[in-house]
Design a protein around this motif. Structure first.
Motif, PDB file in Angstrom:
ATOM      1  N   UNK A 108      83.854  38.830  20.047  1.00 29.39           N
ATOM      2  CA  UNK A 108      82.445  38.408  19.964  1.00 29.39           C
ATOM      3  C   UNK A 108      82.367  36.897  20.126  1.00 29.39           C
ATOM      4  N   UNK A 109      81.207  36.442  20.607  1.00 31.99           N
ATOM      5  CA  UNK A 109      80.882  35.009  20.743  1.00 31.99           C
ATOM      6  C   UNK A 109      81.775  34.234  21.711  1.00 31.99           C
ATOM      7  N   UNK A 110      82.554  34.939  22.529  1.00 33.32           N
ATOM      8  CA  UNK A 110      83.332  34.248  23.560  1.00 33.32           C
ATOM      9  C   UNK A 110      82.427  33.880  24.733  1.00 33.32           C
ATOM     10  N   UNK A 111      81.513  34.802  25.073  1.00 35.11           N
ATOM     11  CA  UNK A 111      80.533  34.592  26.146  1.00 35.11           C
ATOM     12  C   UNK A 111      79.167  35.044  25.629  1.00 35.11           C
ATOM     13  N   UNK A 112      78.086  34.602  26.290  1.00 36.84           N
ATOM     14  CA  UNK A 112      76.743  35.004  25.844  1.00 36.84           C
ATOM     15  C   UNK A 112      76.520  36.525  25.706  1.00 36.84           C
ATOM     16  N   UNK A 139      84.285  56.303  18.629  1.00 39.44           N
ATOM     17  CA  UNK A 139      84.603  57.716  18.882  1.00 39.44           C
ATOM     18  C   UNK A 139      85.050  58.371  17.576  1.00 39.44           C
ATOM     19  N   UNK A 140      84.706  59.642  17.451  1.00 38.70           N
ATOM     20  CA  UNK A 140      84.888  60.334  16.171  1.00 38.70           C
ATOM     21  C   UNK A 140      86.348  60.473  15.770  1.00 38.70           C
ATOM     22  N   UNK A 141      87.251  60.495  16.774  1.00 38.31           N
ATOM     23  CA  UNK A 141      88.671  60.690  16.460  1.00 38.31           C
ATOM     24  C   UNK A 141      89.313  59.478  15.772  1.00 38.31           C
ATOM     25  N   UNK A 142      88.536  58.418  15.603  1.00 35.63           N
ATOM     26  CA  UNK A 142      89.065  57.312  14.770  1.00 35.63           C
ATOM     27  C   UNK A 142      89.445  57.842  13.390  1.00 35.63           C
ATOM     28  N   UNK A 143      88.806  58.911  12.996  1.00 36.10           N
ATOM     29  CA  UNK A 143      89.139  59.541  11.719  1.00 36.10           C
ATOM     30  C   UNK A 143      90.604  59.996  11.683  1.00 36.10           C
ATOM     31  N   UNK A 144      91.098  60.483  12.842  1.00 36.38           N
ATOM     32  CA  UNK A 144      92.505  60.911  12.890  1.00 36.38           C
ATOM     33  C   UNK A 144      93.447  59.721  12.783  1.00 36.38           C
ATOM     34  N   UNK A 145      92.998  58.573  13.303  1.00 35.57           N
ATOM     35  CA  UNK A 145      93.833  57.372  13.180  1.00 35.57           C
ATOM     36  C   UNK A 145      94.028  57.052  11.702  1.00 35.57           C
ATOM     37  N   UNK A 146      92.978  57.214  10.931  1.00 36.72           N
ATOM     38  CA  UNK A 146      93.109  57.046   9.476  1.00 36.72           C
ATOM     39  C   UNK A 146      94.017  58.116   8.872  1.00 36.72           C
ATOM     40  N   UNK A 147      93.751  59.371   9.214  1.00 35.49           N
ATOM     41  CA  UNK A 147      94.488  60.467   8.576  1.00 35.49           C
ATOM     42  C   UNK A 147      95.975  60.435   8.925  1.00 35.49           C
ATOM     43  N   UNK A 148      96.290  60.107  10.175  1.00 37.67           N
ATOM     44  CA  UNK A 148      97.688  60.138  10.609  1.00 37.67           C
ATOM     45  C   UNK A 148      98.449  58.856  10.293  1.00 37.67           C
ATOM     46  N   UNK A 149      97.801  57.705  10.501  1.00 38.06           N
ATOM     47  CA  UNK A 149      98.544  56.431  10.462  1.00 38.06           C
ATOM     48  C   UNK A 149      98.106  55.508   9.334  1.00 38.06           C
ATOM     49  N   UNK A 150      96.954  55.771   8.750  1.00 41.78           N
ATOM     50  CA  UNK A 150      96.447  55.027   7.600  1.00 41.78           C
ATOM     51  C   UNK A 150      96.634  53.505   7.707  1.00 41.78           C
ATOM     52  N   UNK A 151      96.076  52.882   8.748  1.00 41.86           N
ATOM     53  CA  UNK A 151      96.270  51.438   8.886  1.00 41.86           C
ATOM     54  C   UNK A 151      95.658  50.649   7.726  1.00 41.86           C
ATOM     55  N   UNK A 152      96.359  49.597   7.304  1.00 41.01           N
ATOM     56  CA  UNK A 152      95.866  48.731   6.235  1.00 41.01           C
ATOM     57  C   UNK A 152      94.774  47.801   6.748  1.00 41.01           C
ATOM     58  N   UNK A 153      94.963  47.348   7.987  1.00 42.50           N
ATOM     59  CA  UNK A 153      94.024  46.398   8.583  1.00 42.50           C
ATOM     60  C   UNK A 153      93.537  46.960   9.915  1.00 42.50           C
ATOM     61  N   UNK A 154      92.222  46.864  10.154  1.00 41.32           N
ATOM     62  CA  UNK A 154      91.661  47.274  11.444  1.00 41.32           C
ATOM     63  C   UNK A 154      91.037  46.059  12.118  1.00 41.32           C
ATOM     64  N   UNK A 155      91.425  45.816  13.368  1.00 41.82           N
ATOM     65  CA  UNK A 155      90.860  44.740  14.178  1.00 41.82           C
ATOM     66  C   UNK A 155      89.869  45.394  15.133  1.00 41.82           C
ATOM     67  N   UNK A 156      88.584  45.081  14.959  1.00 39.89           N
ATOM     68  CA  UNK A 156      87.550  45.848  15.661  1.00 39.89           C
ATOM     69  C   UNK A 156      86.600  44.956  16.463  1.00 39.89           C
ATOM     70  N   UNK A 157      86.323  45.344  17.726  1.00 40.21           N
ATOM     71  CA  UNK A 157      85.347  44.585  18.506  1.00 40.21           C
ATOM     72  C   UNK A 157      83.941  44.804  17.956  1.00 40.21           C
ATOM     73  N   UNK A 158      83.178  43.723  17.889  1.00 43.47           N
ATOM     74  CA  UNK A 158      81.797  43.839  17.365  1.00 43.47           C
ATOM     75  C   UNK A 158      80.757  43.231  18.314  1.00 43.47           C
ATOM     76  N   UNK A 159      81.208  42.772  19.493  1.00 45.30           N
ATOM     77  CA  UNK A 159      80.318  41.981  20.359  1.00 45.30           C
ATOM     78  C   UNK A 159      79.250  42.764  21.109  1.00 45.30           C
ATOM     79  N   UNK A 160      79.389  44.110  21.182  1.00 47.14           N
ATOM     80  CA  UNK A 160      78.431  44.888  21.954  1.00 47.14           C
ATOM     81  C   UNK A 160      78.578  44.643  23.450  1.00 47.14           C
TER      82      UNK A 160
END
Ligand code: ZN
Length: 230
Positions: free
Chosen positions: A193-197, A146-167
């Protein structure tokens, strides 16, 4: 210095310095009985001296996981969306009910629940930014891009992002790579990712795309591995 440890699927432990100068231990989406986990909940509880918070992004079993058992055994306070927290509090768990928006009023850490595009049975699903003296981390929970992830950067500037990639249920590799462009973390760590097929994915492909397009470093953690930051 903070330590981020991966337990497989979406489960992480973060050890960081709180604003009171003491080490805080936070578990996020503690499904420690997941098939890839290096430790079962019973051993985790036995080996952990103390647990301050459990943060649950939503009530699907692969995220709520072993919250009830670990919270009861350790006395950790559980941070969750209002409706889920109310439900958990009926099970004699100490909860902090909150909602998406601004900083949660706890003294020792910075915690904000963020939006997530997903589903759940009790309240809305969320992501979370958690931080202390030396680090801020964004755990996206289960979400589409979602596009508002940009606000997460602008407001909170996280050093590390933990992101789902499994689709399939969440962002896949390409969407998560786009998320990195919006979040601009120093480090991105793939999860879910890779927990289940159905959520099979190649984290090296994620790393390749992200590091080609952005200055973010991708760290692929195997379950049981951890990184130190900074
Ligand atoms: Zn889910």
């Amino acid at each position: 210095m903070a330590i981020v440890k991966y337990f497989g699927h979406a489960a992480f432990e973060v050890r960081l310095k709180g604003f009171d100068g003491r080490e805080k231990i936070v578990l996020i989406d503690p499904w420690l009985s997941n098939p890839l986990s290096p430790v079962n909940p019973r051993d985790y509880v036995r080996e952990t001296s103390r647990l301050d918070y459990i943060i649950v992004t939503h009530d699907h079993g692969d995220h709520l996981g072993d919250t009830e058992y670990i919270a009861k055994e350790t006395g950790a306070r559980v941070v969750a969306i209002f409706d889920l927290a109310v439900n958990l509090s009926k099970k004699e768990i100490e909860t902090i009910d909150a909602n998406v928006g601004g900083r949660i009023k706890v003294d020792d850490l910075f915690i904000v629940l963020t939006p997530a595009i997903h589903s759940s049975s009790h309240g809305n699903p969320v992501g979370v930014v958690v931080g202390g003296e030396d680090i801020r981390i964004y755990h996206a929970g289960d979400t589409g891009l979602f596009a508002e992830m940009q606000y997460i950067h602008e407001l909170y500037n996280p050093d590390i992002a933990l992101l789902p990639i499994g689709g399939h249920y969440t962002m896949g590799v390409e969407e998560a790579a786009k998320a990195v462009e919006l979040l601009k973390p120093k480090i991105a760590i793939p999860m879910h990712y890779n927990t289940f097929p159905p959520i099979k994915a190649d984290p090296t492909k994620f790393k390749e795309i992200v590091e080609k397009k952005t200055s973010t470093k991708v760290v692929i953690l195997k379950p049981g591995e951890q990184i130190q930051y900074p």
